[in-house]
Write an enzyme that holds these catalytic residues in place. Structure first.
Site, mmCIF file in Angstrom:
data_model
loop_
_atom_site.group_PDB
_atom_site.id
_atom_site.type_symbol
_atom_site.label_atom_id
_atom_site.label_comp_id
_atom_site.label_asym_id
_atom_site.label_seq_id
_atom_site.Cartn_x
_atom_site.Cartn_y
_atom_site.Cartn_z
ATOM 1 N N ASP A 478 74.797 0.396 -21.171
ATOM 2 C CA ASP A 478 75.773 -0.264 -21.508
ATOM 3 C C ASP A 478 76.840 0.553 -21.746
ATOM 4 O OD1 ASP A 478 77.415 -2.666 -22.903
ATOM 5 O OD2 ASP A 478 76.595 -1.363 -24.598
ATOM 6 N N ASP A 702 73.492 -1.378 -26.671
ATOM 7 C CA ASP A 702 73.621 -1.387 -28.164
ATOM 8 C C ASP A 702 73.847 -2.890 -28.332
ATOM 9 O OD1 ASP A 702 74.520 -0.089 -30.888
ATOM 10 O OD2 ASP A 702 75.914 -1.476 -30.047
ATOM 11 N N ASP A 706 72.711 -7.052 -25.596
ATOM 12 C CA ASP A 706 72.013 -6.356 -24.853
ATOM 13 C C ASP A 706 70.437 -6.664 -24.744
ATOM 14 O OD1 ASP A 706 74.283 -4.895 -23.724
ATOM 15 O OD2 ASP A 706 74.179 -3.440 -25.370
#
Length: 807
Positions: A478, A702, A706
């Site tokens: 991410d 995070d 997610d």
């Protein structure tokens, strides 16, 4: 309306399409994922809701974690689990001898939590509630048995060296006491050995008893058979006037195994040392707004709690009154305090640093800190699959070796051997085959892996980490909060007129009224540059939040009035500061307020935006005064982390909901294979599922958004600061927020799996050679005991070696 072809979200009025890609998409991010990954087959298309459904029976009861002294094999686990669930109100039990931890799921209406340790404390096992106090204990009970037995064991061996061994090898003893003296000497040896066997060997004998009750032969049974057989045989020889006694074999077996158990216990205790700070910080009481205190478990959702400076927020909630800097370092790993105002969420376990806050408890009435602590205790209850394999092998190994010993003894008699010779051969097989190395092989290596990961700031929360992570083909990262800090910060200041301090002071004076992350970044940066708040009465505003104005130390006397007539708008903030109309925001807001932005600063603002940042323009008294560049900066360690992951032959993919320059900066990196920008959370799930069809995938993320992608991946790694869902969905949690801990986790997992395989290979290889030697009479019980001890020592030493270099 049909859904997006990739993520099944609702389609906009004008769906995104591409003639080269079949289907309609909700955004260009989903289209990009489909274009690159739509040629895969056998996709596991579980929905985000299904991925996050815990499917756990814990939902029907409360969870309690206990420390249990005395566990050191799989049979101990089975016995204690069965003992616990036989009690009314205990709905589930899971024990882990590798970490002396037991998890109980119970009905609080039927059984009191305080009674649970007593329900499990049986047959010599001692259970207690997990606490930090145990970290301060001088040593484990194993040490007591080892020290006591060690003294009598040394006395036994001293008599052997002085009197028994010389005669065994054909030499005269140091002192010949005659027949009566010989009996007196052997009686002393027998007495010392009895203490060693039944005192130091208590846990082994208990384990053998438990295995018989559970119907699960274990290593304790084989060890006990070998030790007691040597003891009984030697006692019989002594009583009948012989001198070829093998009390030393009994002593060697008991002390070697006890020493191995002691070392294993020390490793396990070190592996859980990371929990002490978190557990110590857990809050047991909460203070209501009216000043009354009550236990945290009695706090109802919606209750308003008063948290004073220096105190921890008891439970997750929302600020309903006050403005304060809150230190969330222990919970999120973020070192700088975060300003919390009315309407902001605060996490349980964070510390209020300056002024009191009133916090309304959230609906689930939980503490983020306690949730993390619970997760970490869950780590200690986990038992990796390779460890379960070793346990199953041990249950087969024990009866097999016992059968071989009986057959060898019977064969010796059939071939004309004496009963004494047959007993010695059978005893030698039992002694040399003691599966100490097999029993220690996996738990010691896994415990060392957990400890090494914890030293690097990573909590291993699932058995899949050590088994799957070494085989990962693709690492999906991410962007926001993972590759970047996840927080906006001022990276540049350009002044057109006046000094920088005055520019920052005026910008901060207005931005304090805005709840936007960009405003927080400006205020924080100004404070770091010396701008300080000036207490005063709250000004009238058209919106936003009341706050004091700011001034620099040098200009405090020149203008110290708070901002007035503040108007918070979507594009910035307008108000009077020091009697002058001041504007802070984007260029459109300044133009609307009659302030022209010079061309050089327009170009500079465009450059900031092109680089993924946000330009904040400032003007007052009708004049443009300067520009602040606010950016969610990449983490300092992102470059080396991505390179380290790629250097091991893995494909690195970046998934982000952002578009434009904020995402493009990562596309040009040589270690990044693909960047999927503008991807919604459900699209991240679909991307991970398609990546999995190509190989094993690890997702690093995070935030709660997610969590589905973390759950969809073969291995999910959550970075500190993650929400509750992300933490629960992950297989490992980076507690200190350092991204470079991720490659270390890969190295630790790989090294741990390799260490387990080395230990198991040695354990089985040793038995493959030693048992035939013993069966053919080439070893006597004494040398068999030495070989067994050496094998166990090698496993212990191999597990103690450093897995990967420390920083």
């Amino acid at each position: 309306m049909t859904g997006c072809t990739l993520c099944d979200l609702d389609l906009p009025a004008d769906p995104v399409t591409d003639p080269e890609v079949a289907g309609e998409f909700c955004c260009r991010g989903c289209l990009a994922v489909a274009r690159s990954l739509d040629d895969v087959e056998d996709i596991d298309a579980a929905s985000p809701e299904e991925l996050l459904d815990p499917g756990d029976d814990d939902a029907d009861g409360e969870v309690c974690y206990l420390s249990v002294d005395g566990m050191h094999c799989a049979t101990c686990e089975l016995f204690l689990e069965s003992t616990a669930t036989d009690n009314p109100g205990v709905e589930g039990a899971s024990a882990s001898y590798a970490t002396d931890t037991m998890k109980l799921v119970y009905d609080p209406a039927t059984v009191d939590a305080g009674d649970l340790p007593d329900l499990v404390s049986t047959a010599g096992y001692e259970a207690r509630e997990r606490s930090v106090a145990e970290e301060d204990e001088p040593d484990s009970p194993t040490a007591k048995f080892l020290v006591g037995g060690g003294f009598f064991g040394m006395m036994t061996m001293m008599w052997y060296v002085l009197f028994i061994y010389p005669q065994h090898f054909g030499f005269a003893p140091v002192v010949d006491f005659g027949s009566f003296g010989r009996l007196y000497l052997l009686a002393q040896i027998w007495l010392f050995t009895t203490v060693v066997l039944f005192y130091s060997g208590f846990t082994l004998l208990r384990g053998a008893y438990v295995s018989l009750r559970a119907g699960q032969p274990n290593m304790d049974l084989l060890v006990s058979l070998a030790a007691t057989s040597a003891y009984v045989y030697s006692t019989a020889v002594m009583v009948t006037g012989g001198i070829d006694v093998y009390f030393d074999v009994t002593v060697a077996i008991v002390l070697v195994v006890s020493a191995g158990n002691y070392y294993e216990d020390r490793v396990k205790r070190n592996a859980v040392s990371l929990l002490s700070d978190l557990t110590a910080a857990s809050v047991e009481e909460a203070r209501l707004r009216d000043g009354r205190t009550l236990p945290v478990e009695d706090v109802a959702p919606g209750s308003e709690l008063l948290v004073r400076p220096g105190e921890r927020v008891p439970l997750d909630g929302t600020v309903v009154e006050g403005v304060a800097a809150v230190d969330e370092a222990l919970v999120t790993g973020e070192s700088l305090p975060v300003t919390k105002r009315e309407g902001d969420e605060v996490v349980g376990g964070s510390v209020v640093t300056d002024t009191p806050l009133v916090v309304a408890v959230s609906e689930d009435a939980t503490s983020t800190l306690d949730r993390i602590v619970g997760l970490l205790w869950e780590v200690q209850s986990a038992r990796p699959g390779v460890q379960r394999l070793a346990d199953r092998l041990a249950t087969v190994f024990v009866p097999t070796v016992t059968t071989v010993a009986l057959l060898v003894a019977a064969g010796t008699l059939v071939l004309g051997g004496t009963p004494t010779g047959a007993l010695l051969v059978g005893l030698t097989v039992l002694v040399v085959a003691c599966p100490c190395a097999l029993g220690l092989a996996t738990p010691l290596a896994v415990a060392a892996g957990i400890q090494r990961a914890a030293e690097s700031g990573v909590v291993v929360a699932s058995e899949t980490v050590f088994e799957v992570l070494p085989d990962v083909d693709t690492v999906a990262l991410d962007k926001t909060g993972t590759l970047t800090s996840g927080e906006m910060s001022v990276t540049d200041v350009a002044v057109a007129d006046g000094d920088e301090a005055r520019l920052l002071a005026r910008a901060a004076a207005l931005e304090r009224y805005s709840n936007h992350p960009i405003a927080d970044a400006v205020v924080a940066f100004a404070a770091g540059e010396g701008v300080r708040p000036i207490p005063d009465e709250e000004p009238a505003t058209d919106g936003g939040k009341p706050a004091a104005a700011t001034a620099t130390g040098s200009d405090a006397d020149a203008w110290d009035d708070p901002a007035t007539s503040v108007d918070v708008r979507p594009t910035g903030v307008v108000g009077d500061v020091d009697g002058e109309r001041t504007v802070v925001g984007n260029s459109d807001l300044l133009v609307a307020e009659g302030i022209a932005v010079p061309e050089p600063f327009r170009e500079r603002a465009d450059a900031v935006a092109a680089d993924g940042g946000v330009p904040v323009l400032v003007g007052w008294d009708g004049q443009f005064r300067g520009l602040l560049a606010v950016t969610d900066r990449p983490r300092d360690d992102w470059d080396e982390t991505v390179r380290a992951l790629a250097d091991d032959g893995r494909s690195v993919v970046v998934l982000t909901g952002d578009e434009g320059a904020a995402a493009e900066r990562f596309r040009d990196h040589p270690a990044v294979d693909e960047v999927f920008a503008g991807v919604p959370p459900d699209g991240k799930v679909a991307a991970v599922q398609r990546l999995r069809a190509r190989g094993t995938v690890a997702m690093v993320g995070d935030g709660d958004n997610d969590a589905p992608a973390l759950a969809a991946a073969d291995v999910g790694v959550a970075i500190a600061g993650s929400g509750g869902l992300a933490t629960e969905a992950a297989d490992a949690v980076v507690t200190d927020g350092r991204l470079d801990a991720v490659p270390v986790l890969f190295d630790v997992a790989t090294a741990t799996r390799r260490r387990v395989r080395e230990n198991l290979t040695w354990a089985f290889g040793y038995n493959a050679v030693a048992i035939p030697l013993a069966a053919t009479g080439l070893l006597n019980p004494l040398f068999a005991a030495l070989a067994m001890g050496t094998s166990s020592a090698l496993v212990v030493l191999n597990s103690a070696r450093s897995l990967v270099p420390t920083e």
